[in-house]
Design an enzyme around this catalytic site. Structure first.
Site, PDB file in Angstrom:
ATOM      1  N   VAL A 276     -20.510  -0.253  -6.864  1.00  9.24           N
ATOM      2  CA  VAL A 276     -20.757  -1.652  -6.492  1.00  9.24           C
ATOM      3  C   VAL A 276     -22.255  -1.975  -6.528  1.00  9.24           C
ATOM      4  O   VAL A 276     -22.688  -2.929  -7.178  1.00  9.24           O
ATOM      5  CB  VAL A 276     -20.172  -1.958  -5.089  1.00  9.24           C
ATOM      6  CG1 VAL A 276     -20.429  -3.411  -4.709  1.00  9.24           C
ATOM      7  CG2 VAL A 276     -18.681  -1.649  -5.040  1.00  9.24           C
ATOM      8  N   GLY A 277     -23.061  -1.169  -5.829  1.00 11.59           N
ATOM      9  CA  GLY A 277     -24.491  -1.447  -5.700  1.00 11.59           C
ATOM     10  C   GLY A 277     -25.226  -1.480  -7.043  1.00 11.59           C
ATOM     11  O   GLY A 277     -26.086  -2.348  -7.268  1.00 11.59           O
TER      12      GLY A 277
ATOM     13  N   GLY B  69     -27.121   1.121  -1.167  1.00 11.52           N
ATOM     14  CA  GLY B  69     -26.030   1.807  -1.868  1.00 11.52           C
ATOM     15  C   GLY B  69     -26.207   1.575  -3.356  1.00 11.52           C
ATOM     16  O   GLY B  69     -26.382   0.439  -3.805  1.00 11.52           O
TER      17      GLY B  69
ATOM     18  N   LYS C  14       0.862  -1.186   0.000  1.00 11.60           N
ATOM     19  CA  LYS C  14       0.000   0.000   0.000  1.00 11.60           C
ATOM     20  C   LYS C  14       0.896   1.233   0.000  1.00 11.60           C
ATOM     21  O   LYS C  14       1.972   1.224   0.599  1.00 11.60           O
ATOM     22  CB  LYS C  14      -0.888   0.008   1.262  1.00 11.60           C
ATOM     23  CG  LYS C  14      -2.090   0.903   1.144  1.00 11.60           C
ATOM     24  CD  LYS C  14      -3.200   0.213   0.395  1.00 11.60           C
ATOM     25  CE  LYS C  14      -4.368   1.104   0.163  1.00 11.60           C
ATOM     26  NZ  LYS C  14      -5.429   0.408  -0.583  1.00 11.60           N
TER      27      LYS C  14
ATOM     28  N   GLY D 153     -23.994   2.933  -5.801  1.00 12.17           N
ATOM     29  CA  GLY D 153     -22.787   3.458  -6.437  1.00 12.17           C
ATOM     30  C   GLY D 153     -22.195   2.419  -7.359  1.00 12.17           C
ATOM     31  O   GLY D 153     -22.909   1.560  -7.890  1.00 12.17           O
TER      32      GLY D 153
HETATM   33  P1  NAD Z   1     -19.708   4.830  -4.405  1.00 11.58           P
HETATM   34  O1  NAD Z   1     -19.282   6.088  -3.747  1.00 11.58           O
HETATM   35  O2  NAD Z   1     -19.677   4.718  -5.881  1.00 11.58           O
HETATM   36  O3  NAD Z   1     -21.190   4.447  -3.924  1.00 11.58           O
HETATM   37  C1  NAD Z   1     -21.623   4.493  -2.602  1.00 11.58           C
HETATM   38  C2  NAD Z   1     -23.152   4.541  -2.639  1.00 11.58           C
HETATM   39  O4  NAD Z   1     -23.638   4.445  -1.310  1.00 11.58           O
HETATM   40  C3  NAD Z   1     -23.729   5.824  -3.222  1.00 11.58           C
HETATM   41  O5  NAD Z   1     -24.818   5.495  -4.052  1.00 11.58           O
HETATM   42  C4  NAD Z   1     -24.221   6.580  -1.996  1.00 11.58           C
HETATM   43  O6  NAD Z   1     -25.278   7.460  -2.284  1.00 11.58           O
HETATM   44  C5  NAD Z   1     -24.694   5.427  -1.153  1.00 11.58           C
HETATM   45  N1  NAD Z   1     -24.858   5.713   0.268  1.00 11.58           N
HETATM   46  C6  NAD Z   1     -24.104   6.463   1.093  1.00 11.58           C
HETATM   47  N2  NAD Z   1     -24.661   6.504   2.320  1.00 11.58           N
HETATM   48  C7  NAD Z   1     -25.786   5.755   2.262  1.00 11.58           C
HETATM   49  C8  NAD Z   1     -26.779   5.398   3.204  1.00 11.58           C
HETATM   50  N3  NAD Z   1     -26.737   5.825   4.446  1.00 11.58           N
HETATM   51  N4  NAD Z   1     -27.798   4.602   2.800  1.00 11.58           N
HETATM   52  C9  NAD Z   1     -27.872   4.147   1.538  1.00 11.58           C
HETATM   53  N5  NAD Z   1     -26.947   4.456   0.607  1.00 11.58           N
HETATM   54  C10 NAD Z   1     -25.931   5.249   0.964  1.00 11.58           C
HETATM   55  O7  NAD Z   1     -18.796   3.696  -3.744  1.00 11.58           O
HETATM   56  P2  NAD Z   1     -18.533   2.239  -4.308  1.00 11.58           P
HETATM   57  O8  NAD Z   1     -17.322   2.263  -5.172  1.00 11.58           O
HETATM   58  O9  NAD Z   1     -19.789   1.644  -4.803  1.00 11.58           O
HETATM   59  O10 NAD Z   1     -18.060   1.514  -2.966  1.00 11.58           O
HETATM   60  C11 NAD Z   1     -18.960   1.174  -1.936  1.00 11.58           C
HETATM   61  C12 NAD Z   1     -18.204   0.377  -0.901  1.00 11.58           C
HETATM   62  O11 NAD Z   1     -17.606  -0.768  -1.508  1.00 11.58           O
HETATM   63  C13 NAD Z   1     -17.051   1.067  -0.191  1.00 11.58           C
HETATM   64  O12 NAD Z   1     -16.961   0.520   1.106  1.00 11.58           O
HETATM   65  C14 NAD Z   1     -15.842   0.656  -1.000  1.00 11.58           C
HETATM   66  O13 NAD Z   1     -14.643   0.740  -0.264  1.00 11.58           O
HETATM   67  C15 NAD Z   1     -16.199  -0.775  -1.284  1.00 11.58           C
HETATM   68  N6  NAD Z   1     -15.524  -1.360  -2.428  1.00 11.58           N
HETATM   69  C16 NAD Z   1     -15.664  -0.842  -3.665  1.00 11.58           C
HETATM   70  C17 NAD Z   1     -15.051  -1.450  -4.746  1.00 11.58           C
HETATM   71  C18 NAD Z   1     -15.225  -0.939  -6.143  1.00 11.58           C
HETATM   72  O14 NAD Z   1     -14.832  -1.660  -7.050  1.00 11.58           O
HETATM   73  N7  NAD Z   1     -15.767   0.232  -6.371  1.00 11.58           N
HETATM   74  C19 NAD Z   1     -14.255  -2.603  -4.550  1.00 11.58           C
HETATM   75  C20 NAD Z   1     -14.140  -3.111  -3.272  1.00 11.58           C
HETATM   76  C21 NAD Z   1     -14.777  -2.478  -2.219  1.00 11.58           C
END
Ligand code: NAD
Length: 378
Positions: free
Chosen positions: A187-188, A183, A80, A185
């Site tokens: 991932v979701g 969520g 890291k 974003g």
């Molecule tokens: P992102 O910022 O794209 O999406 C996060 C989503 O969560 C957004 O839609 C936001 O509006 C929503 N959110 C925030 N607070 C909320 C709440 N209280 N209730 C409901 N929704 C809420 O982030 P992401 O890239 O999708 O990552 C999400 C998580 O997954 C993080 O913990 C990240 O570290 C982890 N992660 C992501 C990846 C990746 O490939 N992007 C890989 C491994 C882990």
């Protein structure tokens, strides 16, 4: 170095192998790189840019990457990096170039640059420009051979593959199963999209602004379109709004917390009705809550097994693979790791997170034994 820093530098049989602090008085750059363990391959893990970054944090995250890469069964070690700066610093390009230059002797033979908080694909492009070859970084723009895994929703795709394996083990058909996604974003959205493609009923989704619920199933394609166009679920014309947090407790077979950490705790775990819970977000379910779910026979897929699609895609980018190879490799690795983890649970009685850790540790130890370094370092 102060005693404070030296105290943070305790090692164990796994590492860290190298701890570097780099500075450049010309640009004011200060940064760290920790290469934790390279028994399974070159050190891999993103670089973050953060004003209050500490070496302690980087040491901890480098170790997490050792386990995460091994749990994903990638031929990569853990590492890291970090640059101590505000991501909005007007001097940011000079800081990134200077950080890359100061690590020139290690990249890409011992460490391959990647993206973490505060950095974007343009920063990966700067590192390639500074060091002169694409192999030095992942997370590059597509025009430089990068695989835009968030855009392609590869992490969400992997989460759904792991869910399908768990569903088979609890005798649930994913086709027709009710799925809740917290969520919306990178991932979701992927989870909702690929669940929908497999015929599941996505009955609730949420973002920070809104939670939408329809027990008959939401119009996922419409939601994706609205989110893409407006950045939020506010304007969506389907489902009923319900209060935040209630989506976690809805009647459904599958629950995917994919927003933030610690959303399922001892406070609310008794209300969770799903039979399969997949941690799309890191540390979404506290360990105590995971124990409760395990006691009730709920199949929980921990973050570093379920959401490994991102690191798997980064590996495919490292070996010059294509997006379709990233999908294929994600499917194969995530499915195999999920199954192996649940088999360990059945054999040992460990909860899935502990079983995944056992699997990761054993893979690292196996590589260290093969290379003769396990005995030497004990
Ligand atoms: P992102 O910022 O794209 O999406 C996060 C989503 O969560 C957004 O839609 C936001 O509006 C929503 N959110 C925030 N607070 C909320 C709440 N209280 N209730 C409901 N929704 C809420 O982030 P992401 O890239 O999708 O990552 C999400 C998580 O997954 C993080 O913990 C990240 O570290 C982890 N992660 C992501 C990846 C990746 O490939 N992007 C890989 C491994 C882990």
């Amino acid at each position: 170095m102060s005693n404070l820093v030296l105290n943070e530098l305790r090692n164990d049989p796994f590492g860290p192998e190298k701890v570097l602090m780099v500075t450049d008085p010309r640009t004011g750059m200060r940064g760290y790189l920790v290469i934790d363990n390279t028994a399974r391959g070159v050190g891999k893990g993103g670089v973050r840019m953060q004003p209050d970054l500490t070496l302690k944090e980087i040491l901890r995250l480098a170790r997490t990457m050792t386990w995460k890469n091994a749990a994903a069964d990638l031929p990569l070690g853990g590492a890291k990096g970090g640059i101590v700066a505000d991501p909005h610093d007007p001097n940011r390009e000079a800081l990134i170039r200077s950080y890359a230059r100061s690590l020139r002797s290690l990249i890409p033979d011992e460490y391959v640059f990647g993206l973490d908080m505060g950095l974007t694909e343009n920063d990966a492009a700067l590192v390639v420009d500074e060091l002169g070859k694409p192999a030095v970084a992942t997370g590059k723009p597509a025009c430089l051979g990068g695989i835009p895994y968030d855009e392609l929703m590869i992490t969400g795709y992997g989460v759904v593959e792991s869910i399908e394996v768990a569903c088979q083990l609890v005798d649930i058909e994913l086709e027709g199963a009710r799925v809740v996604v917290q969520g919306f974003g990178a991932v979701g959205r992927g989870v909702a999209h690929f669940c929908h493609k497999k015929g599941a009923l996505v009955v609730a989704v949420s973002d920070s602004k809104k939670v939408l619920w329809d027990p008959e199933g939401l119009d996922v394609e419409h939601l994706l379109q609205v989110k893409r166009a407006t950045g939020s679920l506010q304007g969506a014309r389907c489902g009923r709004p319900i209060p935040h947090g209630e989506e976690l407790l809805l009647e459904a077979e599958v629950l995917v917390p994919a927003a933030r950490g610690d959303v399922i705790t001892l406070e609310n775990v008794h209300g969770v009705k799903a039979k399969v819970v997949a941690e799309g977000a890191n540390c979404a379910v506290t360990v105590e809550a995971q124990r409760e779910l395990h006691k009730r026979g709920v199949y929980l897929i921990p973050d570093f097994i379920a959401n490994a699609g991102g690191v798997i895609a980064a590996y495919i980018e490292m070996v010059n693979g294509t997006p379709s190879q990233a999908f294929e490799y994600t499917r194969d690795k995530v499915r195999k790791n999920t199954l192996e983890m649940f088999q360990i649970c059945q054999r040992t009685g460990l909860i899935p997170r502990e079983a995944a850790m056992k699997m990761a540790r054993e893979r690292v130890i196996e590589a260290m034994v093969a290379k003769g370094s396990w005995k030497e370092r004990r």
